[in-house]
Scaffold this motif. Sequence first.
Motif, mmCIF file in Angstrom:
data_model
loop_
_atom_site.group_PDB
_atom_site.id
_atom_site.type_symbol
_atom_site.label_atom_id
_atom_site.label_comp_id
_atom_site.label_asym_id
_atom_site.label_seq_id
_atom_site.Cartn_x
_atom_site.Cartn_y
_atom_site.Cartn_z
ATOM 1 N N VAL A 328 -5.281 56.939 40.203
ATOM 2 C CA VAL A 328 -4.186 56.902 41.166
ATOM 3 C C VAL A 328 -4.526 57.850 42.315
ATOM 4 N N THR A 329 -4.266 57.398 43.546
ATOM 5 C CA THR A 329 -4.535 58.219 44.732
ATOM 6 C C THR A 329 -3.231 58.827 45.227
ATOM 7 N N VAL A 330 -3.264 60.141 45.515
ATOM 8 C CA VAL A 330 -2.082 60.883 45.945
ATOM 9 C C VAL A 330 -2.338 61.485 47.324
ATOM 10 N N ASN A 331 -1.387 61.303 48.236
ATOM 11 C CA ASN A 331 -1.438 61.958 49.536
ATOM 12 C C ASN A 331 -0.795 63.340 49.386
ATOM 13 N N LEU A 332 -1.564 64.382 49.600
ATOM 14 C CA LEU A 332 -1.078 65.743 49.363
ATOM 15 C C LEU A 332 -0.108 66.220 50.434
ATOM 16 N N ASP A 333 -0.051 65.509 51.570
ATOM 17 C CA ASP A 333 0.887 65.879 52.631
ATOM 18 C C ASP A 333 2.242 65.196 52.445
ATOM 19 N N THR A 334 2.230 63.876 52.187
ATOM 20 C CA THR A 334 3.476 63.111 52.085
ATOM 21 C C THR A 334 3.948 62.918 50.649
ATOM 22 N N LEU A 335 3.063 63.192 49.644
ATOM 23 C CA LEU A 335 3.318 63.014 48.208
ATOM 24 C C LEU A 335 3.397 61.533 47.815
ATOM 25 N N GLU A 336 3.045 60.641 48.731
ATOM 26 C CA GLU A 336 2.993 59.232 48.379
ATOM 27 C C GLU A 336 1.805 58.992 47.447
ATOM 28 N N SER A 337 1.968 58.013 46.536
ATOM 29 C CA SER A 337 0.907 57.759 45.566
ATOM 30 C C SER A 337 0.917 56.303 45.148
ATOM 31 N N GLY A 338 -0.143 55.899 44.458
ATOM 32 C CA GLY A 338 -0.179 54.592 43.831
ATOM 33 C C GLY A 338 0.694 54.598 42.589
ATOM 34 N N PRO A 339 0.689 53.500 41.813
ATOM 35 C CA PRO A 339 1.529 53.412 40.607
ATOM 36 C C PRO A 339 1.210 54.527 39.617
ATOM 37 N N LEU A 340 2.256 55.172 39.122
ATOM 38 C CA LEU A 340 2.135 56.259 38.147
ATOM 39 C C LEU A 340 2.670 55.809 36.799
ATOM 40 N N PRO A 341 2.248 56.436 35.699
ATOM 41 C CA PRO A 341 2.814 56.115 34.386
ATOM 42 C C PRO A 341 4.327 56.315 34.383
ATOM 43 N N GLU A 342 4.995 55.573 33.505
ATOM 44 C CA GLU A 342 6.455 55.664 33.414
ATOM 45 C C GLU A 342 6.894 57.093 33.137
ATOM 46 N N GLY A 343 7.848 57.587 33.924
ATOM 47 C CA GLY A 343 8.384 58.926 33.729
ATOM 48 C C GLY A 343 7.640 60.014 34.474
ATOM 49 N N VAL A 344 6.513 59.680 35.143
ATOM 50 C CA VAL A 344 5.721 60.676 35.864
ATOM 51 C C VAL A 344 6.091 60.663 37.339
ATOM 52 N N THR A 345 6.373 61.831 37.892
ATOM 53 C CA THR A 345 6.673 61.955 39.321
ATOM 54 C C THR A 345 5.877 63.118 39.903
ATOM 55 N N ILE A 346 5.420 62.956 41.134
ATOM 56 C CA ILE A 346 4.762 64.036 41.860
ATOM 57 C C ILE A 346 5.849 64.908 42.484
ATOM 58 N N ARG A 347 5.870 66.195 42.152
ATOM 59 C CA ARG A 347 6.956 67.077 42.566
ATOM 60 C C ARG A 347 6.678 67.813 43.867
ATOM 61 N N GLY A 348 5.411 68.122 44.138
ATOM 62 C CA GLY A 348 5.124 68.861 45.352
ATOM 63 C C GLY A 348 3.731 69.459 45.321
ATOM 64 N N VAL A 349 3.359 70.078 46.412
ATOM 65 C CA VAL A 349 2.072 70.761 46.539
ATOM 66 C C VAL A 349 2.325 72.141 47.133
#
Length: 436
Positions: A328-349
């Motif tokens: 999965v690719t994550v944008n560290l500025d906007t926190l946008e990402s590709g599909p993540l496993p169920e229940g997983v969220t990117i909280r911040g950097v």
Amino acid sequence: MNRMEEYEALLRQPEELPPALEDAVGRARARARRRKLRRRISAPAGSVAAVFAVFVLMVNLWTPFALACARVPVLKELTAAVAFSPSLKAAVENDYVQYIGQSQTENGITVNLEYLMADQGGLMLFLSITGPEEATSFMPRVEFTTPDGEGLEGCSVLMDSVAPGELTNAVTVAFKGEEEPQLPEALHMTCQVQAHIPGVTDHETWTADAAFTFDFPLDQRFRGQGRTVEVNRWIQLDGNDIRIVDLELYPTHARLNLEQSPDNAEELRGLNFYLEDGEGNRYEEGSASGLAALGDSYLFESPYFSDPKHLTLYVTGADWVDKDLQYVTVNLDTLESGPLPEGVTIRGVTHEDDDTPVLHYRAPKTDVFSSVYTAPDGTQWSSRGGGYSEADEWITIEGMYDSYMFLTDYPWDTVTLELNWSHTTTFDAPVTLTIR
């Protein structure tokens, strides 16, 4: 007089023991003598092995005896060393422990290298560390070589932090690979130690406060200790075919070796299971070292010494990664990402003082992502670490973990992460397989 000599002296002089311990040892010896009349003796009468076996059983079954032992320093340490793992308890009961008893001090830190267990699957060192009173823990880092200076190949070395003065299995070497390792006759160990002092130690970086070297032989009875139970049977989990290849049984742990069908839609990344013998005894997943798996080999508590005639495998759950959803690719500025496993969220950097990005995420399990990640130019990077907390200020949902990982020296604003798992399954009824 060293500590092993002290222990043997205590056995020879029971009148100096606490009254509760004196009575207990006397009755235990009497029972041991009666038992020896009914079976062949595998060790000389009165051997340390026989006393160890009686000692371990009584510590675990009789509270007054354990309390009496707590007043005898040498026995107290042995009690702590066997208290946390059925495999290690059985090993001590069978005198499968090598006493080392070496101690060194540098810069106010003392390392006591006490005991060793080894077999063809690996080796385990029991040590304690003391130092400044304000230190809350100590982190050792070790390297091993043979007396000729050759490194140990085909192995993983695990190290755990140590509470001050607590005897623990802080260092484990796990041998892996297809070739059977040959234990050397002796080992040279270099050990660096960092003291963790609240408000002083930088927990995100590691620097040595003291360094030590130890040389010790390996008891030759450890060589060749281990046997394999062939299985070669297939089971189906979530529609995926898994072959149970065999069981490797060692004194300190056991391994369940699997093979996955290349036609499976998902890749097995974790297994929840236990073995049960004909008497209802369970041998749970995991090991005393904390190591749970080596590739498709899953570790569990070992029935090596009991060698049961019947064993049944119970699989209760599994972790999977979809073959088309491994990264999965994550944008560290906007926190946008590709599909993540169920229940997983990117909280911040967030960023460290050295501008190292720290990726924070929430998930129902820990270690969602591999420590190796990929930059936009295709180069691979390795995290210097991470962690999680169940009491972090970010947590608002019960049963979730707030975790983080350091993207060490990472200059890009996007990162591609490898998933350790994409979904998990808990079976309504265990999948069972009779091993023997």
